[in-house]
Design a protein around this motif. Structure first.
Motif, PDB file in Angstrom:
ATOM      1  N   ASP A 115      17.012 -10.923 -15.697  1.00 27.05           N
ATOM      2  CA  ASP A 115      16.812 -10.696 -17.128  1.00 27.05           C
ATOM      3  C   ASP A 115      16.745 -12.012 -17.888  1.00 27.05           C
ATOM      4  N   LEU A 116      17.468 -13.011 -17.411  1.00 27.20           N
ATOM      5  CA  LEU A 116      17.460 -14.333 -18.028  1.00 27.20           C
ATOM      6  C   LEU A 116      16.067 -14.943 -17.972  1.00 27.20           C
ATOM      7  N   LEU A 117      15.450 -14.878 -16.800  1.00 24.84           N
ATOM      8  CA  LEU A 117      14.093 -15.406 -16.648  1.00 24.84           C
ATOM      9  C   LEU A 117      13.090 -14.564 -17.417  1.00 24.84           C
ATOM     10  N   LEU A 118      13.307 -13.265 -17.452  1.00 23.70           N
ATOM     11  CA  LEU A 118      12.426 -12.374 -18.203  1.00 23.70           C
ATOM     12  C   LEU A 118      12.340 -12.797 -19.662  1.00 23.70           C
ATOM     13  N   GLU A 119      13.467 -13.067 -20.263  1.00 23.91           N
ATOM     14  CA  GLU A 119      13.469 -13.475 -21.670  1.00 23.91           C
ATOM     15  C   GLU A 119      12.793 -14.827 -21.850  1.00 23.91           C
ATOM     16  N   HIS A 120      13.022 -15.739 -20.894  1.00 19.23           N
ATOM     17  CA  HIS A 120      12.394 -17.059 -20.977  1.00 19.23           C
ATOM     18  C   HIS A 120      10.873 -16.947 -20.947  1.00 19.23           C
ATOM     19  N   ILE A 121      10.353 -16.175 -20.009  1.00 21.44           N
ATOM     20  CA  ILE A 121       8.895 -16.069 -19.884  1.00 21.44           C
ATOM     21  C   ILE A 121       8.303 -15.287 -21.055  1.00 21.44           C
ATOM     22  N   LYS A 122       8.975 -14.231 -21.481  1.00 19.66           N
ATOM     23  CA  LYS A 122       8.511 -13.475 -22.649  1.00 19.66           C
ATOM     24  C   LYS A 122       8.363 -14.382 -23.859  1.00 19.66           C
ATOM     25  N   ASN A 123       9.336 -15.253 -24.069  1.00 24.96           N
ATOM     26  CA  ASN A 123       9.351 -16.106 -25.260  1.00 24.96           C
ATOM     27  C   ASN A 123       8.353 -17.258 -25.184  1.00 24.96           C
ATOM     28  N   HIS A 124       8.126 -17.773 -23.969  1.00 24.00           N
ATOM     29  CA  HIS A 124       7.284 -18.968 -23.839  1.00 24.00           C
ATOM     30  C   HIS A 124       5.862 -18.674 -23.346  1.00 24.00           C
ATOM     31  N   TYR A 125       5.688 -17.561 -22.633  1.00 22.13           N
ATOM     32  CA  TYR A 125       4.373 -17.226 -22.061  1.00 22.13           C
ATOM     33  C   TYR A 125       4.090 -15.742 -22.282  1.00 22.13           C
ATOM     34  N   PRO A 126       3.866 -15.345 -23.534  1.00 19.92           N
ATOM     35  CA  PRO A 126       3.780 -13.918 -23.881  1.00 19.92           C
ATOM     36  C   PRO A 126       2.547 -13.184 -23.347  1.00 19.92           C
ATOM     37  N   ASN A 127       1.620 -13.896 -22.735  1.00 16.28           N
ATOM     38  CA  ASN A 127       0.404 -13.228 -22.261  1.00 16.28           C
ATOM     39  C   ASN A 127       0.596 -12.468 -20.951  1.00 16.28           C
ATOM     40  N   PHE A 128       1.698 -12.701 -20.257  1.00 16.69           N
ATOM     41  CA  PHE A 128       1.924 -12.025 -18.977  1.00 16.69           C
ATOM     42  C   PHE A 128       2.357 -10.568 -19.182  1.00 16.69           C
ATOM     43  N   TYR A 129       2.060  -9.735 -18.181  1.00 15.52           N
ATOM     44  CA  TYR A 129       2.735  -8.435 -18.071  1.00 15.52           C
ATOM     45  C   TYR A 129       3.814  -8.579 -17.002  1.00 15.52           C
ATOM     46  N   PHE A 130       4.766  -7.658 -16.985  1.00 22.20           N
ATOM     47  CA  PHE A 130       5.916  -7.790 -16.096  1.00 22.20           C
ATOM     48  C   PHE A 130       6.053  -6.591 -15.157  1.00 22.20           C
ATOM     49  N   VAL A 131       6.485  -6.916 -13.932  1.00 25.81           N
ATOM     50  CA  VAL A 131       6.710  -5.915 -12.891  1.00 25.81           C
ATOM     51  C   VAL A 131       8.164  -6.000 -12.466  1.00 25.81           C
ATOM     52  N   SER A 132       8.884  -4.901 -12.549  1.00 24.18           N
ATOM     53  CA  SER A 132      10.269  -4.865 -12.101  1.00 24.18           C
ATOM     54  C   SER A 132      10.300  -4.890 -10.578  1.00 24.18           C
ATOM     55  N   SER A 133      10.995  -5.875 -10.024  1.00 25.85           N
ATOM     56  CA  SER A 133      10.949  -6.130  -8.583  1.00 25.85           C
ATOM     57  C   SER A 133      11.760  -5.135  -7.759  1.00 25.85           C
ATOM     58  N   THR A 134      11.239  -4.837  -6.577  1.00 22.29           N
ATOM     59  CA  THR A 134      11.971  -3.982  -5.640  1.00 22.29           C
ATOM     60  C   THR A 134      13.216  -4.675  -5.113  1.00 22.29           C
ATOM     61  N   THR A 135      13.343  -5.992  -5.337  1.00 23.64           N
ATOM     62  CA  THR A 135      14.541  -6.713  -4.890  1.00 23.64           C
ATOM     63  C   THR A 135      15.792  -6.262  -5.642  1.00 23.64           C
ATOM     64  N   LYS A 136      15.628  -5.475  -6.691  1.00 23.05           N
ATOM     65  CA  LYS A 136      16.789  -4.920  -7.382  1.00 23.05           C
ATOM     66  C   LYS A 136      17.470  -3.837  -6.538  1.00 23.05           C
ATOM     67  N   VAL A 137      16.753  -3.348  -5.523  1.00 22.27           N
ATOM     68  CA  VAL A 137      17.279  -2.341  -4.586  1.00 22.27           C
ATOM     69  C   VAL A 137      17.889  -1.162  -5.357  1.00 22.27           C
ATOM     70  N   GLN A 138      17.070  -0.576  -6.199  1.00 29.30           N
ATOM     71  CA  GLN A 138      17.528   0.567  -6.983  1.00 29.30           C
ATOM     72  C   GLN A 138      17.339   1.854  -6.178  1.00 29.30           C
ATOM     73  N   SER A 167      17.086 -13.582  -7.903  1.00 25.64           N
ATOM     74  CA  SER A 167      18.116 -12.815  -8.616  1.00 25.64           C
ATOM     75  C   SER A 167      19.299 -13.660  -9.059  1.00 25.64           C
ATOM     76  N   LEU A 168      19.330 -14.946  -8.688  1.00 25.56           N
ATOM     77  CA  LEU A 168      20.525 -15.765  -8.902  1.00 25.56           C
ATOM     78  C   LEU A 168      20.283 -16.939  -9.853  1.00 25.56           C
ATOM     79  N   LEU A 169      19.303 -16.825 -10.697  1.00 26.59           N
ATOM     80  CA  LEU A 169      18.956 -17.929 -11.593  1.00 26.59           C
ATOM     81  C   LEU A 169      19.991 -18.115 -12.702  1.00 26.59           C
ATOM     82  N   LYS A 170      20.189 -19.373 -13.072  1.00 25.08           N
ATOM     83  CA  LYS A 170      21.061 -19.726 -14.177  1.00 25.08           C
ATOM     84  C   LYS A 170      20.239 -20.481 -15.230  1.00 25.08           C
ATOM     85  N   SER A 171      20.848 -20.699 -16.369  1.00 25.92           N
ATOM     86  CA  SER A 171      20.118 -21.321 -17.490  1.00 25.92           C
ATOM     87  C   SER A 171      19.473 -22.638 -17.112  1.00 25.92           C
ATOM     88  N   GLU A 172      20.179 -23.424 -16.289  1.00 25.88           N
ATOM     89  CA  GLU A 172      19.639 -24.740 -15.937  1.00 25.88           C
ATOM     90  C   GLU A 172      18.372 -24.661 -15.085  1.00 25.88           C
TER      91      GLU A 172
END
Length: 303
Positions: free
Chosen positions: A122-145, A88-93
């Protein structure tokens, strides 16, 4: 009664990397002796992240086996591999990390089954969507919603194929039944959480794991739950108000139109995870048979 595709339960299992040896023995048994297992359930995916994976989250990365072997095993049995990239704490670098991008390059190539990514940032989501579009995505329970309306909004986000709600929403049946069938098909319930139902530190705990995966020198998160020192006990998880039993799946969730169920277990070892496979997938009259087949395999070191 609303019906999903085949009114089946689809299980999403832990330990993609660290439980490779267990699955290399269990999956042939599952295929060759399907009569041992419930006909109303299927193994849909196995999730995890290898050791030293900075995009990982939720639990520290485990497993030293060759990633090519892992992918080959899952492809052989037509099971989706999910990379747990829920930091949850990723930065651009962090997005240029060579190891994580190499994992994406490898697992994005689908051979008859689509692989996925469990994600928080969300930052990583956009990165993977743009570079590896074949994946599907699962919203993680770590969001503690824990807010139900927030969870509903997550299911409406088209980018996610599945959404794993906080386990404390598991038994809100009246509210859950108000979801459309499209929304219900996206919900993936965490069945066997052992964390205290009343814990207020869950998000801080996940953030601590994220920091450790990033290599930060930080102290361990100290859980304040009264019985935290006992560690994970399946018997304790069964007493959790959010626990989803086999009977709950058959008598409540499937009739309500839900079909996806996640089993916690990364980092718990092969022996404990075998108990999950026995409980959730195996007919009672064959549980001893399966246990013996697994335990008597000399290639598997159960711990």
């Amino acid at each position: 009664m609303e019906n999903t595709a085949n009114n089946k339960a689809y299980f999403h299992l832990p330990g993609l990397f660290e439980l490779y040896d267990l699955y290399s023995v269990f999956l042939p048994l599952y295929r060759e002796h399907r009569e041992y297992f419930y006909d109303w359930c299927e193994i849909a995916s196995v999730y995890g992240a290898p050791a030293d994976c900075i995009w990982g989250g939720g639990r520290a990365g485990f497993g030293e086996c060759e990633v090519e072997d892992v992918l080959a095993l899952m492809n052989k049995y037509g099971i989706s591999s999910r990379l747990t990239f829920s930091n949850s704490l990723l930065k651009s670098e962090h997005l240029t990390d060579r190891k994580c991008n190499a994992l994406c390059e490898l697992f994005a190539v689908s051979k008859g089954v689509q692989n996925g990514v469990i994600i928080h940032s969300d930052l990583l989501l956009e990165h993977i969507k743009n570079h590896y579009p074949n994946f599907y995505f699962v919203s993680s329970t770590t969001k503690v919603q824990t807010d139900f309306e927030q969870f509903i909004k997550e299911t409406d986000w088209s980018v996610f194929k599945y959404v794993v709600p906080d386990f404390r929403l598991n038994k809100l049946y009246d509210k859950l039944d108000t979801l459309s069938q499209v929304q219900k098909d996206k919900v993936e319930f965490l069945c066997n959480e052992c964390c205290s139902f009343y814990c207020k530190d869950r998000k801080a705990c996940y953030e601590n794991v994220s920091r450790k995966n990033l290599g930060e020198n930080c102290p361990d998160h100290i859980c304040t739950a009264p019985d935290a020192r006992d560690g994970y006990r399946f018997s304790k998880a069964m007493k959790n108000p959010g626990f989803i039993s086999i009977n709950d799946i058959i008598s409540t969730y499937l009739p309500l139109g839900f079909s996806n169920f996640k089993i916690e277990g990364r980092g718990l070892g092969s022996a404990v995870n075998l108990e999950f496979l026995l409980y959730y997938l195996t007919k009672p009259e064959y549980q001893l048979t399966v246990r013996e087949e697994i335990y008597l395999d000399n290639m598997l070191d159960l711990f």
